[in-house]
Design a protein around this motif. Structure first.
Motif, PDB file in Angstrom:
ATOM      1  N   GLN A  88      62.617  -0.906   2.743  1.00 11.94           N
ATOM      2  CA  GLN A  88      63.996  -1.007   2.380  1.00 11.94           C
ATOM      3  C   GLN A  88      63.977  -2.073   1.532  1.00 11.94           C
ATOM      4  OE1 GLN A  88      66.771  -1.617   5.644  1.00 11.94           O
ATOM      5  NE2 GLN A  88      67.851  -0.006   4.790  1.00 11.94           N
ATOM      6  N   LYS A  89      64.723  -2.066   0.235  1.00 14.59           N
ATOM      7  CA  LYS A  89      64.942  -3.207  -0.591  1.00 14.59           C
ATOM      8  C   LYS A  89      66.500  -3.196  -0.680  1.00 14.59           C
ATOM      9  CE  LYS A  89      64.211  -5.336  -4.585  1.00 14.59           C
ATOM     10  NZ  LYS A  89      65.058  -6.486  -4.485  1.00 14.59           N
ATOM     11  N   THR A  90      66.709  -4.766  -0.421  1.00 16.24           N
ATOM     12  CA  THR A  90      68.320  -5.034  -0.356  1.00 16.24           C
ATOM     13  C   THR A  90      68.388  -5.781  -1.846  1.00 16.24           C
ATOM     14  OG1 THR A  90      67.590  -7.298   0.284  1.00 16.24           O
ATOM     15  CG2 THR A  90      68.270  -5.681   1.942  1.00 16.24           C
ATOM     16  N   VAL A  91      69.392  -5.093  -2.524  1.00 17.68           N
ATOM     17  CA  VAL A  91      69.976  -5.507  -3.866  1.00 17.68           C
ATOM     18  C   VAL A  91      70.797  -7.047  -3.687  1.00 17.68           C
ATOM     19  CG1 VAL A  91      71.302  -4.955  -5.946  1.00 17.68           C
ATOM     20  CG2 VAL A  91      69.784  -3.339  -4.641  1.00 17.68           C
ATOM     21  N   GLU A  92      70.420  -7.786  -4.386  1.00 19.59           N
ATOM     22  CA  GLU A  92      71.067  -9.208  -4.271  1.00 19.59           C
ATOM     23  C   GLU A  92      72.022  -9.139  -5.628  1.00 19.59           C
ATOM     24  OE1 GLU A  92      68.782 -12.701  -3.387  1.00 19.59           O
ATOM     25  OE2 GLU A  92      67.498 -11.239  -2.191  1.00 19.59           O
ATOM     26  N   VAL A  93      72.856  -9.971  -5.422  1.00 20.51           N
ATOM     27  CA  VAL A  93      73.768 -10.262  -6.661  1.00 20.51           C
ATOM     28  C   VAL A  93      73.434 -11.744  -7.302  1.00 20.51           C
ATOM     29  CG1 VAL A  93      76.060 -10.413  -7.633  1.00 20.51           C
ATOM     30  CG2 VAL A  93      75.447  -8.706  -5.917  1.00 20.51           C
ATOM     31  N   GLU A 120      63.548  -7.401 -11.203  1.00 25.63           N
ATOM     32  CA  GLU A 120      63.336  -7.450  -9.678  1.00 25.63           C
ATOM     33  C   GLU A 120      64.384  -6.289  -8.877  1.00 25.63           C
ATOM     34  OE1 GLU A 120      64.269 -11.387  -8.395  1.00 25.63           O
ATOM     35  OE2 GLU A 120      62.450 -12.274  -9.549  1.00 25.63           O
ATOM     36  N   GLY A 121      65.388  -5.882  -9.693  1.00 24.76           N
ATOM     37  CA  GLY A 121      66.381  -4.725  -9.469  1.00 24.76           C
ATOM     38  C   GLY A 121      67.484  -5.193  -8.971  1.00 24.76           C
ATOM     39  N   ASN A 122      67.814  -6.766  -9.252  1.00 23.21           N
ATOM     40  CA  ASN A 122      69.033  -7.291  -8.764  1.00 23.21           C
ATOM     41  C   ASN A 122      69.936  -7.103  -9.529  1.00 23.21           C
ATOM     42  OD1 ASN A 122      67.988  -8.294  -6.288  1.00 23.21           O
ATOM     43  ND2 ASN A 122      66.807  -9.875  -7.531  1.00 23.21           N
ATOM     44  N   LYS A 123      71.517  -7.288  -9.147  1.00 23.49           N
ATOM     45  CA  LYS A 123      72.561  -7.226 -10.091  1.00 23.49           C
ATOM     46  C   LYS A 123      72.746  -8.658 -10.415  1.00 23.49           C
ATOM     47  CE  LYS A 123      74.819  -3.577  -7.604  1.00 23.49           C
ATOM     48  NZ  LYS A 123      76.342  -3.103  -7.012  1.00 23.49           N
ATOM     49  N   VAL A 124      73.413  -8.660 -11.556  1.00 21.15           N
ATOM     50  CA  VAL A 124      73.793  -9.966 -12.086  1.00 21.15           C
ATOM     51  C   VAL A 124      75.260 -10.143 -12.350  1.00 21.15           C
ATOM     52  CG1 VAL A 124      73.562 -11.807 -14.027  1.00 21.15           C
ATOM     53  CG2 VAL A 124      71.632 -10.365 -13.347  1.00 21.15           C
ATOM     54  N   LEU A 173      76.689  -6.912 -14.082  1.00 26.41           N
ATOM     55  CA  LEU A 173      75.885  -6.093 -14.741  1.00 26.41           C
ATOM     56  C   LEU A 173      74.882  -5.555 -13.671  1.00 26.41           C
ATOM     57  CD1 LEU A 173      75.008  -8.355 -18.029  1.00 26.41           C
ATOM     58  CD2 LEU A 173      76.572  -6.426 -17.764  1.00 26.41           C
ATOM     59  N   ALA A 174      74.597  -4.184 -13.809  1.00 23.08           N
ATOM     60  CA  ALA A 174      73.358  -3.655 -13.031  1.00 23.08           C
ATOM     61  C   ALA A 174      72.452  -3.252 -13.610  1.00 23.08           C
ATOM     62  CB  ALA A 174      74.130  -2.500 -11.834  1.00 23.08           C
ATOM     63  N   PRO A 175      70.990  -3.247 -13.150  1.00 25.87           N
ATOM     64  CA  PRO A 175      70.173  -2.611 -13.925  1.00 25.87           C
ATOM     65  C   PRO A 175      69.899  -1.164 -14.077  1.00 25.87           C
ATOM     66  CG  PRO A 175      69.266  -3.154 -11.667  1.00 25.87           C
ATOM     67  CD  PRO A 175      70.593  -3.702 -11.696  1.00 25.87           C
ATOM     68  N   ARG A 176      69.586  -0.679 -14.925  1.00 29.62           N
ATOM     69  CA  ARG A 176      69.625   0.782 -15.099  1.00 29.62           C
ATOM     70  C   ARG A 176      68.628   1.464 -14.586  1.00 29.62           C
ATOM     71  NH1 ARG A 176      73.004   2.847 -19.305  1.00 29.62           N
ATOM     72  NH2 ARG A 176      73.626   1.203 -21.029  1.00 29.62           N
TER      73      ARG A 176
END
Length: 176
Positions: A88-93, A120-124, A173-176
């Motif tokens: 499981q990958k948790t998305v961090e901001v 890394e798949g994180n939101k900014v 912003l979120a990664p595509r």
């Protein structure tokens, strides 16, 4: 005075914990369906095999029980759950703070960090803070955010448009 309530166990019921059942659908230790039989007969078959009677599907009519090693069953269930958590990958901001008068080199450093976060798949979350008289020139801050949008447009999408929160503008912003 009442007796203490029996604590609820997590996981399926086994052996004598299975209550309120007259008959069960039995699957033996080899995986063969033995059909519907009385609960106590099924328990006796399990004890003779030296294994446990485990309730697999309690909501079925009659409930489905299987003869297996309960300790091994619990161990494998825990192992599966741990494997699922590991994948499981948790998305961090992550937050990047900017100012309206940011210099080109400083802007480049922030962009490099931002691209690393996207990889890394994180939101900014971009926070642009105004101080003092900068509030009179809010258009400069919005130009900086438009520049950020243009520079990361190919690797990220705008999840939350820039909006004012007091003396700062926030954009996500979120990664595509």
């Amino acid at each position: 005075m009442r007796a203490m309530p029996v604590p609820q166990k997590d996981g399926p019921r086994a052996n004598r914990d299975i209550r309120g059942v007259r008959e069960v659908q039995l699957i033996d230790d080899t995986g063969q369906n033995r059909g519907v039989m009385a609960f106590f007969d099924a328990l006796k078959v399990a004890e003779e095999a030296g294994l446990d009677l485990v309730e697999i599907s309690p909501n079925a009519t009659p409930p489905v029980c299987k003869i297996l090693d309960y300790g091994k069953f619990r161990f494998l269930e825990q192992k599966k759950a741990a494997e699922a958590r590991k994948k499981q990958k948790t998305v961090e901001v992550k937050e990047i703070k900017l100012r309206p008068g940011i210099d080109d080199h400083d802007y480049g450093v922030k962009m490099k960090a931002m691209k690393g976060f996207f990889e890394e798949g994180n939101k900014v979350k971009i926070t642009l803070r105004f101080r003092g008289r900068e509030m009179a020139h809010q258009s400069l801050g919005l130009k900086v955010l438009d520049r950020v949008k243009a520079d990361v447009g190919d690797i990220a999408k705008v999840e939350m448009e820039p909006n004012f929160e007091g003396r700062q503008v926030v954009m996500v912003l979120a990664p595509r």
